[in-house]
Every structure is written in C-alpha cells, then in structure tokens.
Design a protein around this motif. Structure first.
Motif, PDB file in Angstrom:
ATOM      1  N   ASP A  59      11.594  15.534  11.561  1.00 32.48           N
ATOM      2  CA  ASP A  59      10.618  16.230  11.330  1.00 32.48           C
ATOM      3  C   ASP A  59       9.590  15.635  10.524  1.00 32.48           C
ATOM      4  O   ASP A  59       9.850  15.167   9.535  1.00 32.48           O
ATOM      5  N   THR A  60       8.139  15.799  10.691  1.00 34.58           N
ATOM      6  CA  THR A  60       7.122  15.189   9.933  1.00 34.58           C
ATOM      7  C   THR A  60       5.942  16.012   9.767  1.00 34.58           C
ATOM      8  O   THR A  60       5.958  17.039  10.562  1.00 34.58           O
ATOM      9  N   ASP A  61       5.121  15.712   8.951  1.00 34.79           N
ATOM     10  CA  ASP A  61       3.874  16.532   8.850  1.00 34.79           C
ATOM     11  C   ASP A  61       2.725  16.417  10.072  1.00 34.79           C
ATOM     12  O   ASP A  61       2.177  17.385  10.183  1.00 34.79           O
ATOM     13  N   CYS A  62       2.925  15.216  10.563  1.00 34.03           N
ATOM     14  CA  CYS A  62       1.856  14.924  11.646  1.00 34.03           C
ATOM     15  C   CYS A  62       2.643  14.109  12.758  1.00 34.03           C
ATOM     16  O   CYS A  62       3.533  13.275  12.401  1.00 34.03           O
ATOM     17  N   THR A  63       2.400  14.157  14.051  1.00 36.76           N
ATOM     18  CA  THR A  63       2.733  13.383  14.996  1.00 36.76           C
ATOM     19  C   THR A  63       1.668  12.746  15.785  1.00 36.76           C
ATOM     20  O   THR A  63       0.654  13.599  16.296  1.00 36.76           O
ATOM     21  N   ILE A  64       1.720  11.398  16.226  1.00 32.44           N
ATOM     22  CA  ILE A  64       0.571  10.797  17.139  1.00 32.44           C
ATOM     23  C   ILE A  64       1.473  10.340  18.199  1.00 32.44           C
ATOM     24  O   ILE A  64       2.424   9.661  18.098  1.00 32.44           O
ATOM     25  N   ARG A  65       1.375  11.120  19.488  1.00 32.55           N
ATOM     26  CA  ARG A  65       1.860  10.669  20.639  1.00 32.55           C
ATOM     27  C   ARG A  65       0.853   9.312  21.088  1.00 32.55           C
ATOM     28  O   ARG A  65      -0.133   9.681  21.725  1.00 32.55           O
ATOM     29  N   ILE A  66       1.718   8.379  21.415  1.00 31.07           N
ATOM     30  CA  ILE A  66       0.927   7.131  22.034  1.00 31.07           C
ATOM     31  C   ILE A  66       1.971   6.296  22.528  1.00 31.07           C
ATOM     32  O   ILE A  66       3.140   6.227  22.286  1.00 31.07           O
ATOM     33  N   SER A  67       1.727   5.420  23.500  1.00 31.31           N
ATOM     34  CA  SER A  67       2.562   4.257  24.351  1.00 31.31           C
ATOM     35  C   SER A  67       2.794   3.478  23.059  1.00 31.31           C
ATOM     36  O   SER A  67       2.193   3.119  22.302  1.00 31.31           O
TER      37      SER A  67
ATOM     38  N   LYS B 278       0.875  -1.234  -0.072  1.00 33.34           N
ATOM     39  CA  LYS B 278      -0.060   0.022   0.105  1.00 33.34           C
ATOM     40  C   LYS B 278       0.758   1.237   0.174  1.00 33.34           C
ATOM     41  O   LYS B 278       2.102   1.156   0.439  1.00 33.34           O
ATOM     42  N   THR B 279       0.387   2.243  -0.185  1.00 30.37           N
ATOM     43  CA  THR B 279       1.128   3.573  -0.221  1.00 30.37           C
ATOM     44  C   THR B 279       0.361   4.433   0.792  1.00 30.37           C
ATOM     45  O   THR B 279      -0.642   4.439   1.280  1.00 30.37           O
ATOM     46  N   PHE B 280       1.328   5.180   1.381  1.00 25.15           N
ATOM     47  CA  PHE B 280       1.012   6.277   2.569  1.00 25.15           C
ATOM     48  C   PHE B 280       1.670   7.434   2.010  1.00 25.15           C
ATOM     49  O   PHE B 280       2.764   7.702   1.870  1.00 25.15           O
ATOM     50  N   ASP B 281       0.935   8.614   2.085  1.00 27.98           N
ATOM     51  CA  ASP B 281       1.237   9.902   1.347  1.00 27.98           C
ATOM     52  C   ASP B 281       1.403  10.730   2.560  1.00 27.98           C
ATOM     53  O   ASP B 281       0.678  10.915   3.728  1.00 27.98           O
ATOM     54  N   GLY B 282       2.477  11.644   2.503  1.00 33.12           N
ATOM     55  CA  GLY B 282       3.043  12.449   3.647  1.00 33.12           C
ATOM     56  C   GLY B 282       3.923  11.713   4.737  1.00 33.12           C
ATOM     57  O   GLY B 282       4.497  10.714   4.441  1.00 33.12           O
ATOM     58  N   SER B 283       4.073  12.283   5.795  1.00 33.03           N
ATOM     59  CA  SER B 283       4.819  11.796   6.449  1.00 33.03           C
ATOM     60  C   SER B 283       4.213  11.947   8.097  1.00 33.03           C
ATOM     61  O   SER B 283       3.700  12.962   8.637  1.00 33.03           O
ATOM     62  N   LEU B 284       4.453  10.896   8.848  1.00 39.05           N
ATOM     63  CA  LEU B 284       3.914  10.640  10.127  1.00 39.05           C
ATOM     64  C   LEU B 284       4.746   9.939  11.076  1.00 39.05           C
ATOM     65  O   LEU B 284       5.685   9.353  10.850  1.00 39.05           O
ATOM     66  N   LYS B 285       4.793  10.801  12.377  1.00 36.88           N
ATOM     67  CA  LYS B 285       5.742  10.165  13.650  1.00 36.88           C
ATOM     68  C   LYS B 285       4.711   9.538  14.529  1.00 36.88           C
ATOM     69  O   LYS B 285       3.873  10.347  14.906  1.00 36.88           O
ATOM     70  N   PHE B 286       4.786   8.414  14.870  1.00 43.32           N
ATOM     71  CA  PHE B 286       4.496   7.815  16.430  1.00 43.32           C
ATOM     72  C   PHE B 286       5.330   8.108  17.313  1.00 43.32           C
ATOM     73  O   PHE B 286       6.539   7.524  17.248  1.00 43.32           O
ATOM     74  N   ASP B 287       5.127   8.913  18.353  1.00 45.58           N
ATOM     75  CA  ASP B 287       6.160   9.175  19.261  1.00 45.58           C
ATOM     76  C   ASP B 287       5.809   8.502  20.361  1.00 45.58           C
ATOM     77  O   ASP B 287       4.725   8.816  21.198  1.00 45.58           O
ATOM     78  N   CYS B 288       6.352   7.500  20.907  1.00 43.58           N
ATOM     79  CA  CYS B 288       6.255   6.673  22.176  1.00 43.58           C
ATOM     80  C   CYS B 288       7.228   7.229  23.211  1.00 43.58           C
ATOM     81  O   CYS B 288       7.510   6.439  24.100  1.00 43.58           O
TER      82      CYS B 288
ATOM     83  N   LYS C 157      -2.666  11.260  21.014  1.00 45.29           N
ATOM     84  CA  LYS C 157      -2.988  12.808  20.800  1.00 45.29           C
ATOM     85  C   LYS C 157      -2.007  13.159  19.412  1.00 45.29           C
ATOM     86  O   LYS C 157      -1.018  12.622  19.149  1.00 45.29           O
ATOM     87  N   VAL C 158      -2.886  13.807  18.526  1.00 47.49           N
ATOM     88  CA  VAL C 158      -2.565  13.963  17.465  1.00 47.49           C
ATOM     89  C   VAL C 158      -1.948  15.486  17.240  1.00 47.49           C
ATOM     90  O   VAL C 158      -2.944  16.434  17.574  1.00 47.49           O
ATOM     91  N   SER C 159      -1.068  15.820  16.383  1.00 48.52           N
ATOM     92  CA  SER C 159      -0.570  17.078  16.223  1.00 48.52           C
ATOM     93  C   SER C 159      -0.336  17.434  14.872  1.00 48.52           C
ATOM     94  O   SER C 159       0.369  16.381  14.226  1.00 48.52           O
ATOM     95  N   GLY C 160      -0.384  18.430  14.169  1.00 50.15           N
ATOM     96  CA  GLY C 160       0.058  18.582  12.740  1.00 50.15           C
ATOM     97  C   GLY C 160      -0.999  18.535  11.955  1.00 50.15           C
ATOM     98  O   GLY C 160      -2.296  18.735  12.309  1.00 50.15           O
ATOM     99  N   ASP C 161      -0.676  18.029  10.678  1.00 51.33           N
ATOM    100  CA  ASP C 161      -1.793  17.765   9.558  1.00 51.33           C
ATOM    101  C   ASP C 161      -2.648  16.467   9.792  1.00 51.33           C
ATOM    102  O   ASP C 161      -2.334  15.474   9.717  1.00 51.33           O
ATOM    103  N   MET C 162      -4.028  16.893  10.036  1.00 54.05           N
ATOM    104  CA  MET C 162      -5.057  15.886  10.378  1.00 54.05           C
ATOM    105  C   MET C 162      -5.309  14.931   9.223  1.00 54.05           C
ATOM    106  O   MET C 162      -5.593  13.884   9.165  1.00 54.05           O
ATOM    107  N   GLY C 163      -4.832  15.675   8.086  1.00 54.65           N
ATOM    108  CA  GLY C 163      -5.273  14.902   6.869  1.00 54.65           C
ATOM    109  C   GLY C 163      -4.389  13.613   6.609  1.00 54.65           C
ATOM    110  O   GLY C 163      -4.635  12.529   6.220  1.00 54.65           O
ATOM    111  N   VAL C 164      -2.985  13.848   7.057  1.00 59.49           N
ATOM    112  CA  VAL C 164      -2.172  12.755   7.094  1.00 59.49           C
ATOM    113  C   VAL C 164      -2.569  11.801   7.917  1.00 59.49           C
ATOM    114  O   VAL C 164      -2.534  10.542   7.850  1.00 59.49           O
TER     115      VAL C 164
END
Length: 94
Positions: free
Chosen positions: A46-54, A17-27, A78-85
C-alpha cells in the motif's frame, strides 16, 4: 527494459536525492515499482499515491520523453491518492 531494471535506476537516483512519501507505479500484469523509505522495490504494498502506467510509458516518463502532464491529459497515466506525493516525483526526475 524490465521493471527490475527500472527499479535499479530509480534506486540509483534515490542515492543522490530524497523522495518523501510512498508511491507505486502500477504497470498492471507486468508488476509494480514501489518508492518508499527512499528506496525502490518491485514488491507490492500500500502507498500514499498510485500511478497506473504501462512499462513502456514508465520508461519514457523516467527518461524525460513523456511529460507527466501530457501523459495525464492523453490518458497514458492515471494518478490516484495523494497528489502532493505525485508532484514530489518531479524533483526525482530532474
């Protein structure tokens, strides 16, 4: 499951599959997983969107045991940045 194991599983999913943009899972202290350029790595950037999660909840999210909207409502992520990503992540999880 370690973050490296999780990154390996994401890389395998991205081969189909493909994934557009950049996303970080910050644990937090355990590290990060970054999805960028249709790959996954544990190298922080650095990414377009960051998801803070355990790490535990990330495993649940990726296996379908944690609904993303429920996770947000319960404060498990918790999500920060580009919600579309962040929303684009759903096609990777499907």
């Amino acid at each position: 499951m370690t973050l490296s194991d999780i990154a390996d599983r994401i890389r395998a999913a991205l081969s189909e599959k493909t994934f557009d943009g950049s996303l970080k899972f910050d644990c937090g202290d355990e590290g990060v997983i970054v999805l960028a350029e249709n790959s996954a790595t544990t190298q922080d950037q650095d990414t377009d969107c960051t998801i803070r999660i355990s790490r535990e909840n990330l495993g649940k999210l990726l296996t379908g045991k944690l609904n993303p909207m429920t996770g947000v409502m319960m404060g498990k992520l918790k999500v920060s940045g580009d919600m579309g990503v962040a929303l684009g992540l759903s096609k990777l999880l499907a």
